[in-house]
Scaffold this motif. Structure first.
Motif, mmCIF file in Angstrom:
data_model
loop_
_atom_site.group_PDB
_atom_site.id
_atom_site.type_symbol
_atom_site.label_atom_id
_atom_site.label_comp_id
_atom_site.label_asym_id
_atom_site.label_seq_id
_atom_site.Cartn_x
_atom_site.Cartn_y
_atom_site.Cartn_z
ATOM 1 N N PRO A 104 0.845 -1.198 0.000
ATOM 2 C CA PRO A 104 0.000 0.000 0.000
ATOM 3 C C PRO A 104 0.876 1.242 0.000
ATOM 4 N N SER A 105 0.311 2.352 -0.414
ATOM 5 C CA SER A 105 1.049 3.610 -0.431
ATOM 6 C C SER A 105 1.326 4.062 1.002
ATOM 7 N N ALA A 106 2.147 5.091 1.126
ATOM 8 C CA ALA A 106 2.450 5.634 2.449
ATOM 9 C C ALA A 106 1.185 6.173 3.104
ATOM 10 N N ILE A 107 1.088 6.006 4.403
ATOM 11 C CA ILE A 107 -0.051 6.516 5.171
ATOM 12 C C ILE A 107 0.031 8.041 5.227
ATOM 13 N N THR A 108 -1.103 8.684 4.998
ATOM 14 C CA THR A 108 -1.158 10.144 5.075
ATOM 15 C C THR A 108 -2.151 10.565 6.156
ATOM 16 N N GLY A 109 -2.082 11.840 6.517
ATOM 17 C CA GLY A 109 -2.934 12.370 7.572
ATOM 18 C C GLY A 109 -2.096 12.752 8.773
ATOM 19 N N SER A 110 -2.717 13.409 9.738
ATOM 20 C CA SER A 110 -1.998 13.871 10.922
ATOM 21 C C SER A 110 -1.618 12.696 11.818
ATOM 22 N N THR A 111 -0.332 12.636 12.175
ATOM 23 C CA THR A 111 0.166 11.558 13.041
ATOM 24 C C THR A 111 0.342 12.027 14.483
ATOM 25 N N THR A 112 -0.255 13.160 14.819
ATOM 26 C CA THR A 112 -0.340 13.585 16.216
ATOM 27 C C THR A 112 -1.800 13.832 16.553
ATOM 28 N N VAL A 113 -2.162 13.478 17.772
ATOM 29 C CA VAL A 113 -3.549 13.643 18.216
ATOM 30 C C VAL A 113 -3.512 13.941 19.709
ATOM 31 N N CYS A 114 -4.504 14.643 20.191
ATOM 32 C CA CYS A 114 -4.586 14.974 21.611
ATOM 33 C C CYS A 114 -5.437 13.948 22.349
ATOM 34 N N GLU A 115 -5.140 13.766 23.623
ATOM 35 C CA GLU A 115 -5.976 12.907 24.462
ATOM 36 C C GLU A 115 -7.432 13.355 24.370
ATOM 37 N N GLY A 116 -8.305 12.397 24.129
ATOM 38 C CA GLY A 116 -9.724 12.714 24.086
ATOM 39 C C GLY A 116 -10.202 13.266 22.759
ATOM 40 N N PHE A 117 -9.305 13.360 21.776
ATOM 41 C CA PHE A 117 -9.670 13.898 20.472
ATOM 42 C C PHE A 117 -9.352 12.863 19.391
ATOM 43 N N THR A 118 -9.691 13.174 18.140
ATOM 44 C CA THR A 118 -9.482 12.234 17.039
ATOM 45 C C THR A 118 -8.765 12.910 15.874
ATOM 46 N N SER A 119 -8.152 12.077 15.061
ATOM 47 C CA SER A 119 -7.631 12.506 13.757
ATOM 48 C C SER A 119 -7.861 11.343 12.799
ATOM 49 N N THR A 120 -7.745 11.588 11.506
ATOM 50 C CA THR A 120 -8.022 10.547 10.519
ATOM 51 C C THR A 120 -6.796 10.305 9.656
ATOM 52 N N LEU A 121 -6.457 9.016 9.489
ATOM 53 C CA LEU A 121 -5.371 8.608 8.603
ATOM 54 C C LEU A 121 -5.972 8.030 7.322
ATOM 55 N N TYR A 122 -5.178 8.077 6.236
ATOM 56 C CA TYR A 122 -5.676 7.664 4.932
ATOM 57 C C TYR A 122 -4.643 6.794 4.212
ATOM 58 N N ASN A 123 -5.145 5.963 3.282
ATOM 59 C CA ASN A 123 -4.288 5.244 2.349
ATOM 60 C C ASN A 123 -5.008 5.168 1.012
ATOM 61 N N SER A 124 -4.253 5.379 -0.062
ATOM 62 C CA SER A 124 -4.870 5.447 -1.387
ATOM 63 C C SER A 124 -5.256 4.084 -1.937
ATOM 64 N N LEU A 125 -4.712 2.998 -1.341
ATOM 65 C CA LEU A 125 -5.066 1.653 -1.800
ATOM 66 C C LEU A 125 -6.282 1.181 -1.014
ATOM 67 N N PRO A 126 -7.439 1.007 -1.651
ATOM 68 C CA PRO A 126 -8.661 0.682 -0.907
ATOM 69 C C PRO A 126 -8.699 -0.769 -0.447
ATOM 70 N N GLY A 127 -9.624 -1.029 0.476
ATOM 71 C CA GLY A 127 -9.912 -2.400 0.878
ATOM 72 C C GLY A 127 -9.120 -2.907 2.048
ATOM 73 N N GLY A 128 -8.237 -2.093 2.624
ATOM 74 C CA GLY A 128 -7.407 -2.544 3.733
ATOM 75 C C GLY A 128 -8.048 -2.286 5.085
ATOM 76 N N THR A 129 -7.364 -2.724 6.131
ATOM 77 C CA THR A 129 -7.837 -2.527 7.498
ATOM 78 C C THR A 129 -6.731 -1.885 8.324
ATOM 79 N N TRP A 130 -7.148 -1.226 9.418
ATOM 80 C CA TRP A 130 -6.229 -0.490 10.283
ATOM 81 C C TRP A 130 -6.094 -1.179 11.633
ATOM 82 N N THR A 131 -4.889 -1.140 12.203
ATOM 83 C CA THR A 131 -4.675 -1.671 13.548
ATOM 84 C C THR A 131 -3.719 -0.755 14.307
ATOM 85 N N SER A 132 -3.815 -0.814 15.647
ATOM 86 C CA SER A 132 -2.907 -0.083 16.533
ATOM 87 C C SER A 132 -2.209 -1.084 17.433
#
Length: 297
Positions: A104-132
């Motif tokens: 898949p392509s490099a992950i894009t989006g903000s890689t910093t987030v505050c406690e209690g808040f959200t941000s969204t990451l993206y990948n241009s190759l569809p159909g994948g899943t995310w894990t932490s």
């Protein structure tokens, strides 16, 4: 001559006159079928094996995948299908088609987030899943890519395609300030602006952008928390103040401390009681006095 089974056979060539010559032909066995998972990601490896020994591994398409000659380790080079061959010393071989999947392509989006808040990451190759890797620090929506900051720290986020190929990025969760309470002091004299409001529970020495409402006016000031972790808003006149919240230098916002705080001027002093010694005679002195209505002095 077509080899049917392993072994030796005599091949005869006979002329129309009945003369002939012979030769012995050896039929060698084919190697066993190649085993292993016929799928690999670009930049990754798999290992194939064959029960027949010895033998040499090779790739018919080395620009797509290479093969370790003696190890059977297949390395994905570019997306496509490569034919992998296992060849015995007799020249007999078995093959397997190996699919090389794209990363898949490099992950894009903000890689910093505050406690209690959200941000969204993206990948241009569809159909994948995310894990932490550390869900106590941050979680991520399986298919949405929405990262939720849980606690201060770092976690690794992976995006995995259906073929099992993945890319990773590190996400930092910054602390969000929390206002734990407030206190205030009223202006000391009438018509002065020396009242204060103190926000408690912040980090000593940190600078904060403080936002609040003074009546219906929005006020934004920058204040450094003192050694007790208090942010002291000074220079306040009597009035209603509400909607306190702060933003740290890292860009993380606090909770909203909504209850209004009312600052009041001190009460006006009592009107003194005036008196005199009238009536007086012509030529006598008139004495005027003022006595405090509270103390009588």
């Amino acid at each position: 001559v077509t080899g049917v089974a392993a072994g030796n056979t005599v091949i005869t060539y006979t002329t129309t006159g009945g003369c002939f010559v012979v030769t012995t032909v050896t039929v060698y066995p084919l190697p066993a079928a190649i085993t292993g998972i016929p799928s690999v990601c670009v930049g990754s490896t798999i290992t194939l094996s064959d029960a027949t020994t010895p033998g040499v591994w090779s790739s018919i398409n080395p620009t797509i995948a290479t093969a370790g000659a003696t190890t059977g380790i297949i390395t994905g080079i570019t997306a496509g299908i490569a034919t992998i061959r296992f060849t015995t010393p007799a020249g007999c071989f078995a093959t397997m088609a190996v699919t090389v999947h794209p990363l898949p392509s490099a992950i894009t989006g903000s890689t910093t987030v505050c406690e209690g808040f959200t941000s969204t990451l993206y990948n241009s190759l569809p159909g994948g899943t995310w894990t932490s890797t550390n869900t106590s620090v941050a979680t991520i929506g399986l298919t949405s890519g929405v990262v939720s900051g849980i606690s201060t720290g770092t976690t690794t986020i992976s995006y995995i395609t259906p073929a099992g190929c993945f890319v990773v990025t590190s996400v930092l969760v910054n602390p969000s300030p929390v206002i734990t309470g407030t206190s205030s002091t009223n202006p000391t004299t009438c018509k002065t602006s020396d009242g204060t409001i103190t926000l408690h529970g912040l980090t000593p020495g940190d600078s904060y952008s403080v936002t609040y409402m003074a009546g219906s006016t929005t006020v934004v000031v920058t204040i450094v928390a003192n050694g007790a972790g208090d942010v002291v808003i000074t220079g306040l006149a009597a009035g209603s103040y509400s909607g306190f919240w702060v933003t740290s230098a890292l860009g993380c916002g606090s909770n909203h401390f909504a209850p209004a705080i009312i600052l009041s001027f001190p009460p006006a002093p009592p009107v003194p009681v005036a008196s005199n010694n009238s009536p007086i005679c012509d030529g006598a002195a008139l004495y005027l006095t003022a006595t405090d209505a509270v103390t009588g002095v």
